[in-house]
Design a protein around this motif. Sequence first.
Motif, PDB file in Angstrom:
ATOM      1  N   SER A 115       8.179   1.347 -54.769  1.00 14.10           N
ATOM      2  CA  SER A 115       8.968   2.576 -54.815  1.00 14.10           C
ATOM      3  C   SER A 115       8.609   3.421 -56.037  1.00 14.10           C
ATOM      4  O   SER A 115       8.451   4.643 -55.941  1.00 14.10           O
ATOM      5  N   ILE A 116       8.453   2.774 -57.181  1.00 14.11           N
ATOM      6  CA  ILE A 116       8.093   3.479 -58.415  1.00 14.11           C
ATOM      7  C   ILE A 116       6.709   4.104 -58.280  1.00 14.11           C
ATOM      8  O   ILE A 116       6.492   5.256 -58.691  1.00 14.11           O
ATOM      9  N   ALA A 117       5.768   3.391 -57.697  1.00 12.54           N
ATOM     10  CA  ALA A 117       4.404   3.914 -57.532  1.00 12.54           C
ATOM     11  C   ALA A 117       4.402   5.132 -56.608  1.00 12.54           C
ATOM     12  O   ALA A 117       3.760   6.149 -56.912  1.00 12.54           O
ATOM     13  N   LYS A 118       5.118   5.043 -55.492  1.00 15.23           N
ATOM     14  CA  LYS A 118       5.168   6.176 -54.559  1.00 15.23           C
ATOM     15  C   LYS A 118       5.835   7.389 -55.215  1.00 15.23           C
ATOM     16  O   LYS A 118       5.405   8.527 -55.022  1.00 15.23           O
ATOM     17  N   GLU A 119       6.869   7.142 -56.010  1.00 15.44           N
ATOM     18  CA  GLU A 119       7.546   8.230 -56.729  1.00 15.44           C
ATOM     19  C   GLU A 119       6.597   8.873 -57.747  1.00 15.44           C
ATOM     20  O   GLU A 119       6.555  10.098 -57.880  1.00 15.44           O
ATOM     21  N   ALA A 120       5.816   8.053 -58.430  1.00  6.58           N
ATOM     22  CA  ALA A 120       4.884   8.577 -59.438  1.00  6.58           C
ATOM     23  C   ALA A 120       3.807   9.448 -58.791  1.00  6.58           C
ATOM     24  O   ALA A 120       3.520  10.547 -59.295  1.00  6.58           O
ATOM     25  N   VAL A 121       3.219   9.000 -57.683  1.00  4.82           N
ATOM     26  CA  VAL A 121       2.175   9.836 -57.053  1.00  4.82           C
ATOM     27  C   VAL A 121       2.788  11.095 -56.431  1.00  4.82           C
ATOM     28  O   VAL A 121       2.125  12.131 -56.357  1.00  4.82           O
ATOM     29  N   ARG A 122       4.041  11.016 -56.037  1.00  2.89           N
ATOM     30  CA  ARG A 122       4.718  12.226 -55.554  1.00  2.89           C
ATOM     31  C   ARG A 122       4.915  13.209 -56.706  1.00  2.89           C
ATOM     32  O   ARG A 122       4.565  14.380 -56.613  1.00  2.89           O
ATOM     33  N   ASP A 123       5.471  12.701 -57.821  1.00  2.00           N
ATOM     34  CA  ASP A 123       5.780  13.575 -58.958  1.00  2.00           C
ATOM     35  C   ASP A 123       4.525  14.069 -59.678  1.00  2.00           C
ATOM     36  O   ASP A 123       4.454  15.226 -60.077  1.00  2.00           O
ATOM     37  N   HIS A 124       3.533  13.204 -59.847  1.00  2.00           N
ATOM     38  CA  HIS A 124       2.333  13.569 -60.611  1.00  2.00           C
ATOM     39  C   HIS A 124       1.296  14.309 -59.768  1.00  2.00           C
ATOM     40  O   HIS A 124       0.595  15.181 -60.282  1.00  2.00           O
ATOM     41  N   LEU A 125       1.167  13.915 -58.493  1.00  2.00           N
ATOM     42  CA  LEU A 125       0.070  14.428 -57.669  1.00  2.00           C
ATOM     43  C   LEU A 125       0.526  15.252 -56.468  1.00  2.00           C
ATOM     44  O   LEU A 125      -0.304  15.783 -55.738  1.00  2.00           O
ATOM     45  N   GLY A 126       1.829  15.297 -56.252  1.00  2.00           N
ATOM     46  CA  GLY A 126       2.348  16.061 -55.126  1.00  2.00           C
ATOM     47  C   GLY A 126       2.115  15.412 -53.771  1.00  2.00           C
ATOM     48  O   GLY A 126       2.169  16.081 -52.740  1.00  2.00           O
ATOM     49  N   ILE A 127       1.887  14.115 -53.745  1.00  2.00           N
ATOM     50  CA  ILE A 127       1.639  13.411 -52.483  1.00  2.00           C
ATOM     51  C   ILE A 127       2.979  12.963 -51.897  1.00  2.00           C
ATOM     52  O   ILE A 127       3.670  12.115 -52.470  1.00  2.00           O
ATOM     53  N   THR A 128       3.328  13.529 -50.763  1.00  2.00           N
ATOM     54  CA  THR A 128       4.609  13.210 -50.127  1.00  2.00           C
ATOM     55  C   THR A 128       4.435  12.383 -48.858  1.00  2.00           C
ATOM     56  O   THR A 128       5.420  11.911 -48.295  1.00  2.00           O
ATOM     57  N   ALA A 129       3.199  12.197 -48.416  1.00  2.00           N
ATOM     58  CA  ALA A 129       2.932  11.419 -47.201  1.00  2.00           C
ATOM     59  C   ALA A 129       3.346   9.962 -47.410  1.00  2.00           C
ATOM     60  O   ALA A 129       3.447   9.470 -48.544  1.00  2.00           O
ATOM     61  N   THR A 130       3.572   9.281 -46.313  1.00  2.00           N
ATOM     62  CA  THR A 130       3.874   7.842 -46.352  1.00  2.00           C
ATOM     63  C   THR A 130       2.557   7.073 -46.314  1.00  2.00           C
ATOM     64  O   THR A 130       1.702   7.372 -45.475  1.00  2.00           O
ATOM     65  N   PRO A 131       2.375   6.113 -47.209  1.00  2.00           N
ATOM     66  CA  PRO A 131       1.125   5.349 -47.180  1.00  2.00           C
ATOM     67  C   PRO A 131       0.989   4.561 -45.868  1.00  2.00           C
ATOM     68  O   PRO A 131       1.975   4.050 -45.347  1.00  2.00           O
ATOM     69  N   VAL A 132      -0.254   4.470 -45.378  1.00  2.00           N
ATOM     70  CA  VAL A 132      -0.515   3.653 -44.189  1.00  2.00           C
ATOM     71  C   VAL A 132      -0.737   2.194 -44.582  1.00  2.00           C
ATOM     72  O   VAL A 132      -0.692   1.305 -43.739  1.00  2.00           O
ATOM     73  N   TYR A 133      -0.960   1.972 -45.872  1.00  2.00           N
ATOM     74  CA  TYR A 133      -1.169   0.622 -46.390  1.00  2.00           C
ATOM     75  C   TYR A 133      -0.698   0.601 -47.831  1.00  2.00           C
ATOM     76  O   TYR A 133      -0.866   1.574 -48.574  1.00  2.00           O
ATOM     77  N   SER A 134      -0.114  -0.535 -48.225  1.00  2.00           N
ATOM     78  CA  SER A 134       0.245  -0.733 -49.628  1.00  2.00           C
ATOM     79  C   SER A 134       0.191  -2.220 -49.950  1.00  2.00           C
ATOM     80  O   SER A 134       0.373  -3.064 -49.066  1.00  2.00           O
ATOM     81  N   ALA A 135      -0.081  -2.504 -51.207  1.00  2.00           N
ATOM     82  CA  ALA A 135      -0.092  -3.888 -51.691  1.00  2.00           C
ATOM     83  C   ALA A 135       0.353  -3.882 -53.145  1.00  2.00           C
ATOM     84  O   ALA A 135      -0.054  -3.011 -53.921  1.00  2.00           O
ATOM     85  N   VAL A 136       1.179  -4.844 -53.508  1.00  2.00           N
ATOM     86  CA  VAL A 136       1.677  -4.973 -54.874  1.00  2.00           C
ATOM     87  C   VAL A 136       1.187  -6.304 -55.430  1.00  2.00           C
ATOM     88  O   VAL A 136       1.338  -7.351 -54.782  1.00  2.00           O
ATOM     89  N   ASN A 137       0.573  -6.266 -56.610  1.00  2.00           N
ATOM     90  CA  ASN A 137       0.104  -7.482 -57.279  1.00  2.00           C
ATOM     91  C   ASN A 137       0.533  -7.440 -58.734  1.00  2.00           C
ATOM     92  O   ASN A 137       0.543  -6.376 -59.355  1.00  2.00           O
TER      93      ASN A 137
END
Length: 181
Positions: free
Chosen positions: A99-121
């Motif tokens: 959630s934090i990563a998606k919020e950061a790319v939205r706020d920093h890069l303007g990306i509002t799309a939903t990722p088709v793939y994600s992985a957390v490590n």
Amino acid sequence: MEEEHDQFAEILKSIKSVTVATVNLEYEGSVLKEEGFGYLVPSNQTSNVLGVVFDSCALPQLNRTGKGKTTRLTCMMGGAWFHDLFGDPQNVDSDHLLSIAKEAVRDHLGITATPVYSAVNIQRDCIPNYKVGHHKVLDDLDDYVREQSLPLTLLGSSYRGVSVNDCIYEAMKAVWRMRSS
């Protein structure tokens, strides 16, 4: 080694490492306004991410083929602030990090799309955290190796640079020293 060279072991233990979470995100199509390697967030800025690598730009040879263009990003989080931001790495919630990563790319890069793939490590203790005076620690290690006549060369990111380039350069220097002795 610790029993035979306890002083050396203690010096080595003084070099601490930090934990980093990586969140990989993949989006359909080209969602970046500008292509490039990525960015680091300056430490004087408030952010839960350290930076974002634009993997689809930096490593295009790893892009998927046959299914159309995608944009791949890696968000790096934590570092020296991991515990303060996210708590114990053993108990951190992967969904929270996502959630934090998606919020950061939205706020920093303007990306509002939903990722088709994600992985957390979570990479525990993966990056050396040099402290003020790190060069003195290295001097002490070098002195110990020389005084004890140990057939040993210390290489890797814990010593003289965390990048792959630093490690390669230091390995080359070590080989040159060995060949000239």
